[in-house]
Each structure stands twice: as C-alpha cells, then as structure tokens.
Design a protein around this motif. Structure first.
Motif, short mmCIF file in Angstrom:
data_model
loop_
_atom_site.label_atom_id
_atom_site.label_comp_id
_atom_site.label_asym_id
_atom_site.label_seq_id
_atom_site.Cartn_x
_atom_site.Cartn_y
_atom_site.Cartn_z
N ASN A 169 25.38 -20.70 64.15
CA ASN A 169 25.94 -21.45 65.30
C ASN A 169 26.34 -20.22 66.24
OD1 ASN A 169 27.59 -23.60 66.48
ND2 ASN A 169 28.58 -23.86 64.48
N VAL A 218 41.20 -24.87 67.19
CA VAL A 218 39.97 -25.47 67.82
C VAL A 218 40.27 -26.76 68.38
CG1 VAL A 218 37.61 -26.57 67.19
CG2 VAL A 218 38.73 -24.66 65.77
N ASN A 272 29.29 -27.37 64.37
CA ASN A 272 30.63 -27.32 63.66
C ASN A 272 31.09 -25.75 63.37
OD1 ASN A 272 30.83 -29.91 63.29
ND2 ASN A 272 29.39 -29.95 61.54
N ILE A 273 32.37 -25.56 63.81
CA ILE A 273 33.10 -24.47 63.18
C ILE A 273 34.30 -24.85 62.51
CG2 ILE A 273 31.98 -23.01 65.08
CD1 ILE A 273 34.65 -22.87 66.48
N SER A 274 34.92 -24.04 61.62
CA SER A 274 35.90 -24.00 61.05
C SER A 274 37.22 -23.15 61.23
CB SER A 274 35.67 -24.09 59.53
OG SER A 274 35.34 -22.90 59.07
N GLN A 275 38.53 -23.69 61.05
CA GLN A 275 39.53 -22.95 61.27
C GLN A 275 39.57 -21.53 60.48
OE1 GLN A 275 41.80 -22.46 62.99
NE2 GLN A 275 44.01 -22.70 62.82
N ASN A 276 39.87 -20.46 60.99
CA ASN A 276 39.98 -19.03 60.00
C ASN A 276 38.40 -18.61 59.95
OD1 ASN A 276 42.61 -20.47 58.52
ND2 ASN A 276 42.68 -18.73 59.78
N GLU A 277 37.32 -19.14 60.60
CA GLU A 277 36.00 -18.77 60.50
C GLU A 277 35.85 -17.53 61.46
OE1 GLU A 277 33.20 -21.86 61.26
OE2 GLU A 277 31.68 -20.37 61.59
N GLY A 283 30.32 -18.92 59.68
CA GLY A 283 30.32 -20.00 58.90
C GLY A 283 31.28 -19.68 57.55
N GLU A 284 31.56 -18.33 57.50
CA GLU A 284 32.35 -17.66 56.40
C GLU A 284 34.07 -17.47 57.08
OE1 GLU A 284 31.02 -15.17 53.85
OE2 GLU A 284 29.45 -16.85 53.88
N GLN A 285 35.04 -17.72 55.92
CA GLN A 285 36.33 -17.44 56.39
C GLN A 285 36.59 -15.82 56.47
OE1 GLN A 285 39.15 -20.21 55.49
NE2 GLN A 285 37.54 -21.19 56.43
#
Ligand SMILES: Nc1ncnc2c1ncn2[C@@H]1O[C@H](COP(=O)(O)OP(=O)(O)O)[C@@H](O)[C@H]1O
Ligand SMILES: [Mg+2]
Lengths: 436, 576
Positions: B2, B44, B21-26, B70-72
């Motif tokens: 991504n 985001v 898609n991305i996530s919080q704290n990624e 993709g990792e925190q």
C-alpha cells in the motif's frame, strides 16, 4: 521544473506564500523586492501552497515580486578564514572582509549520538568564587546567565570568556544593542583575542528573522572547529530575543500558543540549540555560555523557565552579583570531587548558613529581637556578601576555599556550621594554628 | 504494498493521500532519495492521513512516495535487551554510533536484538498444549532465566507443540519451535517476537494490590514516602530541584530485578552519567555490574520529538515483557512532561481544539492509561511479577497547578513533590515532607512515622509563628519542638546523595537509626533556655551527621553512637 515564480499569494508578517511545485521542505529561496534581495526558507508545504519565512522580513514585499527557489538548504562557509571576522545573522560580512563561500556546511545538523558522549571533566576556572566554588563551570557545559535588563550580563560574559582557557570564541549576538556589539569587539581586540574569535551578530535594528539563524550558524561553525580538535566557547546573547522571534513566526503561522504566546515547541527549539554543547572524544569541545534576560525579573516566564529545564544550570545575576539561590551548575559534581576534599562540603555548608541568614534578616526587618544565633548569622551573611559574592573579587579557587573557612571561623563555633568533624579538624583556621 | 503520496509537510507532521486500507498507528516510510524515513499514522480522514514523522522533515517534498507497512509501531522482544541503550524507536545507539560516528543520521534503523547465540533449555515437549505467553523454554540472560514464550500476539487459543529444539546453543533468530493452531495451521517461533507499543500486555491471570515496599535506600522515601512494588509514583519539581538526581539514585539502589530508564526529552549528558557509571558499579544483590540489570531508552531533547512520544511506550512495553518472566521491573521516566509536550506539538499540528495550556483534551486519559500499565500481577504459572512506574514531571514555572502535574497526581500512588525553597537551601533530596504523600506502606511502623511527621508539622507551625511573634514570643516548649523538627530534617530527611556512605542507607540501618531518632523526638529534655536548646540540638546534629558518615556497624559508627547517646542522656528529663 520551474524555479522562478512572480506571484506571491499572501504576505503576513515575515511569512509569504507562493504556489509552487517540486520544492523541498526547509530549502532556501531568494526573494527580490524593492527592499533588496533576501533569502527565505520553506517552513511549510500544503499542496501547492509553499510558506516561506523571509530573513529580511516581509516589509516592502509586493505580490508581484520574484521568488527564486535555490534547491538547497541554508549553509555556511567553514574554514580558518572565518577567524577574526564579523558577519550578520545570515552569514554576510559585517566587516570589510570578503564574502566567504568555500566549503559550505549544513546548519542545524543532526544531534550527537548520546552513546558517543563522554562525561565532562575539565573545570573552567574563572577566578569568580561564586562560580568556582559554588557553581563550577565545566568544559562542554551549556549554561545561561539569567538576568534582568540593566544588569552587567554582557560584561560578565566577556570577563568569563577572556579568563577561560579556550582556543576559540564565537559570539552569537541576537538583538544585540549596537553599543554592546562594539563593547565585545573592543574587549576582544584590546586583549588580542580577536584573531581567535568569530562574530555572528544580529543587532536590534536588523530584521527579526535573521536573529533566528544566529544560534544555528554559530553552533554549526563551533561544531566543525570542535571536530578539528579545538576547544570552542560560544557566547549567545540574548536568547530571549531569539525566543521572541520564534514567537513572532509562530503567531504569523497561526499556531496555537501554549504559554504567553510562545509556541508549544519552544522547549524543543531551544533544546536543539543548547544540546550542541559537547565534548568530542578524541577531539575538541563546544561550551555554550548564554544570556537569557528575564522579562519583569520573572524566572517563571516561559523563556527562562524552558531554558532552565534544558541547560546545565544557570547563573542568576542580580544587583551586580551572582545570587547563591537560583544559581546552579549541574556539572559541578563532575569536577569538584577532585579539586580539594573540603570543596563540596564547604559549598553546601556555606549556602545552608546563608539561607538561615536570609531568614534572620527577614525577622530583623520585621522588628523582632535578634537572638545570639541571629546575630551570628547576620554577621556571617554580611561578610559572605562582601567578601565572596562581589563580582570584583578575583581569586583562585584554593584561595577562595581558604577564605570560606576564614569567614566561618570568624562567625561561628565549629559545631554550629553543620560541617563534618574531620574537615573542621583539617581546615578550621584556629585549630590549625594550635597544631603548628 | 500500500502506498501514498505526500501532500503537505508541517514541522514533523506529514499529510499523505492514499488509496486502499491503512490503520491507525500503522507505520509508513517516506521514501527520500535512498533513505526511508519512519512515520506513524496518527489520524485518518477519508483518503488522507496525518503521519508523525520520527525524523527531521527537511528535504521532503509534495509528491514524495510513502510506503505503508501494514504493521503497528512495535518493538522486538527477546533475549539480549538487557544492558542495551536504545533510542525511542528501539534502535541500539551503540550500533548506530559504530555505523555513523558521532552524529545520528536519519533513516537508519537497526536490529534491536543482537544476533547472539543462547543456551536454550526447552520446557515443553512435542505434543504439549500451549497458549500465548506460555513458556516454551529458557535461556540464561545475565543472572535471569529469560523465558522464551509463545508470542503474546498469537490468538488466545490452544496450540500444539509440533516441534521444539532440544537443549543447545541457538541464535535468537533461529526457529526454536513450531506450533500448530486448532485449524491445523503451523506457526514458526523464534526467540523473538514483536508487540505494538501502545497496547498493554495483558497475558496474566490477575492483577494484585501492590503491598511490598520497593526500597530505594533514600531515607525520606523508604521511611516516610514509600513506594510499593507494582505501584506508581511521580516526582514533580521545578528545574534544578533534583528530579534527575533522585531518579539516578533510585535507578542504582532500587531493590528490583530490572531497571528501565526512559530518558525522555531531557539532557543527553545525564544519560551519559549512567552509561559510564553503571558498568563500573556492582549490584550488591548479584555482584554483577549494574548495567546487566538495566535498559536505557534514550530519546533526549534534541532527538526527534515524535520518537520522544513513542519512547515511553517502548520502555513500558519492555518492562511488561520482563514482568511476564516473574521479575520485578522498575520503569523510571524523566520527564513525562516532555512526552506530554510531544503530544501537544502534534495535537497543535493536527489543529485539534486545545485544552489548558494548549495540551490536548485527551492528555489526562493518556497519562492515566500509561500509569495503568504498572502493576503487580499473578502469571499463568502462579508466579508474580511487577512493573513499578516512577515519572518526573517538569511543571511550567514550577507551578504544580498545571495540567500534566494535576493529571498525574490523579492516578499515581505516591507523590514526591520537590520544592524550590528546599533545593535553594541545599536541603537534598528536596522532597517537601509535608506536602508529599503516599498510599503505600513502608518499612517502619506507621505509628512511629506519624509521630515524626507530626513533629515536622508542628515545627513548621512554630516556625511560621516565630515569623509573626519572633523568637521572644515563642514558648520554650514550642521552641524545643521546632528544634526537634529541624534536627529530624537535617540529619534524617536530608541525605547527601554524593556521599559514599550517606548516599545509600540500607533498610536495616534506616530502621536502626530511625529508632534512635524516634527516642530523641519522644524524649523530654531539661533545657532551661532557648539558647541552651539551640546549642544542645546543634551538638546532637553534629554528632548524628558524623554518625551518618561512618559505615554501618564499624567501630567509628559504634563510638559515635555512644557519644550521641551520652549527649542525649545528659539532658534527659527523668519523669517522677
Ligand atoms: N540529592 C542530591 N544531593 C546533592 N545534590 C543534589 C541532589 N539533588 C540535586 N542536587 C544538585 O542539584 C542539581 C540539579 O539536580 P537535577 O536532578 O538535575 O534537577 P532537575 O532534574 O530537577 O532539574 C544537581 O546537579 C546537583 O548539583
Ligand atoms: Mg532533570
């Protein structure tokens, strides 16, 4: 890629915005206006909108002026040719010498890896008892003089600088009064130290933004000389002006102020400069002596307050004397263990008694009867102020320690001092006489 | 992978447009020439994300590429963490120095755990059923049995041990076991796994109430203001009052297994003291160097601010990890205010609605959840472990009414407030004995310390009175109470941290001398004038200070004690 733009979108204080592409955060640009040509650097990017702070200030800039991006960050020339020279806050000559542009180095560079630092160990002797005994100055220390305006802080700065055994003195002046600038120049010239000095001076009448560059330029040059093995002393006066310039920019950029208008990152901004003080293993060192004037004699003002949390102590200058309370050298314990065995105990012992003296003084001023003990303290306090605290006193550390014992013995019985018996036996003047 | 593109830069905040898609704290990396700069997603909105960049942002331009992982934001956990010095993102500073020299360079990240061989002893066998945090085997790390555990991030379900290596010497990066989940999928396990730093480790049976004192050899703390193993405490104080020195002494003397020092946004030089000194000092409990029980997380004031925010989480995650081994861990954070300021800087850049002094509205809950990570726990195998957290607070203007101090006071179990007046008068450690408090039990019977506190309190009252009515207007009895409180203060509460003997006082000795002190405080003396009282207490003080300076139970110690007792007896009033 386009490098020159002739449309300035907004002008606010010393910050302008231009719609541009392909530029990098932090890089320089040249702004040509009817006021002349000034450097500017990029402080924010938002889509196409590029915000720049103009070193010479926003005054006189028109929306049709030319902005040319230089594609490089701010740099400064570094070589032996800097010695004896005087520059302004952007690094342009203020004396009659040539412009220097060889061997450009980055300013505001990365910080030293903490794992590469070493424990400072060399005392810098000043001949001032309030420093040498009570707040010892140490090579590679970062330490400001806290002062209200009107105090002789620049004189104190100059005196320490001349007395200190260093290879190089760099003066970074921020908002310096022209007279003070001349004072430093004359002091260094008359003592023959000018050929191992470099000045980066922003005076009170120069544009504010230029003031912001002074610490970075001074410290970048100092760092290079230190890497080459030189012991460098950097004088920064007055850091409150520097902080005020930061405030001005922050307000122009609509940042939410944290405390009395100062930006939330004031601490980090000051720290990144002061932390340039260092002792390089196997090379030289950078020692920073600064001045922080305290608006309204208030130590809790954000500038002295943040500074105190960053620096390795401070000299609190008041009524022409270095105050025992409020003054501190955090590095003193690195060196005072190996000066003389009574140094530490005497230092704390005398200050404790001086604190008691202040209490007695307060009682006296309220009209209370003075006990014997109060009288002893009053006697001590007066002697201490006169013989130790006066800035005119200029004696080596060992003499100053002897003087300390002398004063104590003239005022107290040994057990009243709270000092350990073995030290009393060794240094108490009368006991020593009896021995001999 | 991504990816996204930079659309804005403001200080250490980057705005990035992305798809997917991305996530919080990624974690994302900004690609800059040949360098990759680490950053963390902190907000985001739609297809735009705000990232805090852990490096200086100069040179970044609009359009630069960001690669999402993709990792925190995580740390590596495994054997070899002890005695290391890391930056806030767990880069080993010594390795960085070897690679880059004097200066830190951005975009260089190194393995946190050295590729070292360990003597592994399995504790399970093929066919055993295990769950996350179960011990698979142990390796000796310094004086500890370092447990190699089923990664905490595995699902909470039964795994069957399919393969486990026999006893032998293996690298931390070797596969030591294969575990099969209920669906028959195999999972390879090494000695190392990662854990997201902002998520507490909760692989234990239950949390217990902290009771046992964590002693520090500082008299005023152990006797009057104790901290319990698994508890929390804070040290607020103006600059120069002695917060850092107090933490340094505690890091040396604390009676715990492991000390983690988080040097958060303060002077680099102070870390160096520890770095140079600790390898030389022996831990009296083990006879090994102190460094072997220490980890330093060092994100000092001139290092990137975003990494400073991360550094306290990096530290507490490692603390929790060692707690899982049944150890008592002490985390010292100096200063939590710098961490709070890092949050404030970011919040400002995100243009969030500012609260008090521009701190974000979530300041209080963030501080509370950080201290919540302390605690005494009972592990799955029945053993207990603890994380004790002590944080300094650097209040603006030295005023404890400010948001960080107030938020901290709400959640900690002990408050060691330093006062400017005491440090000015060189009364170290400058903990204000009257304002400070603790919820924990100490090493000395409460009835006795209460009496001592009462005398301090009364002494202060008399002192204040004297400022109004003068010494002449004060009764002799009151004056004696005042002298007693001054005496207690100067020989017991004050302690010279830089003195070889007085600097660290064993619990045994504290109990012993406190009893002597207690008798003096309780005693009635026949003193007929204030002058006589003052000189009597001066003499007691002198003798007690000498007594403090002799080593425990030495001849001089005993002689001085006798001389002290004689002086006391000479003036003791015998009640008829
Ligand atoms: N317990 C102590 N004993 C002796 N001196 C102390 C003690 N605590 C502090 N000091 C003195 O005060 C100075 C500042 O202490 P420090 O812990 O660095 O303050 P802070 O972290 O609160 O700013 C030290 O360098 C030391 O000279
Ligand atoms: Mg500190």
């Amino acid at each position: 890629m386009q490098k020159v733009y002739t449309k300035i979108e907004s002008i606010s204080g010393n910050v302008i915005t231009v719609n541009a592409e392909g530029v990098k955060n932090g890089d320089l640009a040249m702004v040509s206006s009817r006021e002349g040509i000034s450097l500017a650097n990029i402080i924010k990017l938002k889509g196409k909108v590029v915000s720049l702070q103009v070193f010479a200030g926003g005054r006189g800039i028109s929306t049709g002026d030319e902005v040319r991006f230089l594609d490089r960050p701010m740099k400064i020339s570094f070589s032996e040719n800097l010695l004896g020279r005087i520059f302004d806050g952007s690094g342009n000559p203020r004396d009659l010498g040539p412009v220097l542009d060889e061997n450009l180095i980055e300013i505001g560079g990365p910080s030293v890896n903490p794992a590469k630092r070493i424990v400072p160990k060399n005392m810098i002797r000043t001949g001032i008892p309030m420093i040498d005994i009570f707040n010892t100055l140490v090579e590679s220390q970062k330490l400001p003089i806290f002062s209200v305006s009107g105090e002789p802080y620049n004189e104190l700065l100059a005196r320490i600088a001349m007395q200190a055994e260093v290879d190089l003195i760099i003066l970074g002046g921020m908002g310096l009064k022209f007279d003070d600038y001349l004072y430093f120049k004359e002091e260094l010239e008359s003592s023959g130290a000018m050929n191992r000095a470099i000045f980066f001076v922003h005076t009170a009448s120069d544009p504010t933004v230029e003031c912001l560059l002074v610490p970075d330029i001074s410290l970048a040059v100092a760092e290079q000389f230190a890497l080459q093995g030189k012991k460098v002393l950097v004088l920064l006066t007055d850091m409150t002006n520097f902080a005020d310039s930061l405030k001005e920019i922050a307000i122009t950029m609509d940042q939410v102020p944290s405390n009395r208008g100062y930006p939330g990152d004031l601490y980090s901004s000051l720290a990144s400069r002061y932390e340039k003080a260092v002792d390089f293993e196997g090379a030289g060192s950078v020692t920073i002596l600064a001045v922080t004037t305290m608006p309204g004699d208030d130590v809790t003002h954000p500038v002295p307050d943040n500074t105190g949390y960053i620096t390795e102590g401070q000299y609190y200058l008041r009524n022409g004397r270095i105050e025992p309370f409020g003054s501190l050298s955090r590095l003193k314990q690195q060196v005072n263990k190996s000066t003389r065995d009574d140094h530490r105990s005497l230092m704390d012992g005398m200050i404790k008694l001086y604190a008691s003296y202040k209490e007695s003084l307060e009682k006296k001023s309220m009209g209370f009867q003075m006990s014997d003990w109060d009288d002893k303290l009053l006697n001590f306090g007066e002697k201490f102020e006169l013989e130790m605290m006066e800035l005119s006193v200029n004696i080596p550390l060992e003499k100053a320690l002897d003087l300390g014992w002398q004063i104590l013995s003239e005022c107290f019985a040994p057990e009243e001092t709270g000092l350990k018996t073995d030290l009393v036996m060794k240094y108490w003047p009368e006991l020593n006489k009896e021995d001999k | 992978m991504n990816t996204g593109k930079i659309v804005g830069i403001n200080g250490n905040m980057a705005t990035v447009e992305f798809s997917g898609n991305i996530s919080q704290n990624e974690v994302g990396y900004i690609v800059l020439d040949e360098k990759r700069l680490k950053a963390e997603v902190i907000r985001v909105t739609g297809n735009s994300a705000a990232l805090q960049v852990f490096e200086m942002t100069n040179g970044i331009g609009v359009g630069d590429v960001v690669e999402f992982t993709g990792e925190q934001l995580s740390v590596d956990l495994g054997p070899g963490l002890l005695s290391q010095v890391y930056d806030g993102l767990q880069n080993p500073l010594a390795d960085l120095a070897e690679k880059c020299g004097f200066f830190l360079q951005r975009g260089i990240y190194m393995n946190a755990i050295p590729d070292k061989k360990w003597e592994f002893t399995p504790k399970v066998k093929k066919g055993d059923i295990v769950q996350p945090a179960y011990t698979l085997g142990v390796v000796p790390e310094g004086i500890f049995q370092h447990r190699i555990m089923v990664p905490f991030g595995f699902a909470q379900e039964d795994f069957t041990v399919k393969m486990i290596l026999p006893k032998g010497l293996y690298s931390a990066y070797d596969e030591i076991a294969v575990l099969t989940d209920p669906r028959g999928v195999d999972h390879s396990v090494t000695m190392i796994f990662t854990w997201p730093i902002k998520k507490p480790i909760r692989n234990y049976e239950e949390r217990l109430k902290p009771v046992e004192p964590m002693t520090t050899k500082v008299r005023i703390v152990d006797t009057f203001l104790p901290v319990a193993l698994g508890g929390t405490f804070c040290i607020p104080g103006p600059f120069g009052a002695g917060k850092t020195v107090l933490q340094q002494i505690t890091s040396k003397n604390a009676d715990v297994d492991i000390v983690i020092i988080a040097a958060c946004g303060e002077r680099a030089g102070e870390v160096v003291d520890t770095l140079i000194e600790f390898p030389e000092l022996t831990d009296p409990r083990t006879g090994k160097s102190l460094m072997e029980r220490t980890i330093i997380i060092c994100n000092t004031s001139s290092m990137p601010v975003a990494a400073r925010e991360a550094s306290v989480y990096t530290a507490v995650t490692m603390a929790e990890y060692y707690r899982q081994m049944g150890l008592n861990v002490l985390l010292l954070a100096d200063s939590t205010s710098r961490w709070a300021q890092a949050m404030r800087e970011m919040s400002g850049r995100l243009e969030e609605i500012p609260g008090d002094e521009a701190f974000p509205a979530y300041l209080e809950s963030t501080i509370a959840s950080f201290y919540e990570r302390a605690g005494l726990v009972r592990l799955y195998d029945g053993s207990t472990g603890s994380v004790t957290i002590g944080g300094t607070v650097s209040p603006a203007g030295g005023n404890f009414e400010e948001p960080v101090t107030q938020a901290t006071l709400k959640v900690v179990g002990a408050f060691h407030g330093l006062s400017r007046e005491r440090s000015d008068a060189r009364k170290y450690p400058a903990i204000n004995p009257l304002e400070s408090w603790t919820k924990y039990k100490g090493i000395i019977e409460k009835g006795k310390t209460d009496l001592a506190r009462h005398i301090l309190f009364r002494g202060e009252e008399v002192n204040q009175m004297m400022k109004v009515v003068g010494e002449e207007g004060t009764s002799l009895d009151d004056y004696i109470i005042f002298q007693k409180s001054e005496f207690l203060d100067s020989v017991y509460l004050q302690q010279d941290s830089f003195d070889l003997i007085d600097g660290s006082v064993s619990i045994e000795r504290q109990k012993y001398i406190f009893n002597v002190m207690y008798e003096i405080l309780k005693a009635k003396f026949s003193l007929s004038t204030k002058q006589e009282a003052r000189s009597f207490f001066n003499q007691l003080r002198q003798t007690f200070i000498d007594w403090n300076s002799f080593s425990w139970e030495s001849d001089s110690f005993k002689q001085t004690e006798e001389s002290l007792m004689n002086k006391v007896k000479a003036k003791l009033r015998i009640e008829k």
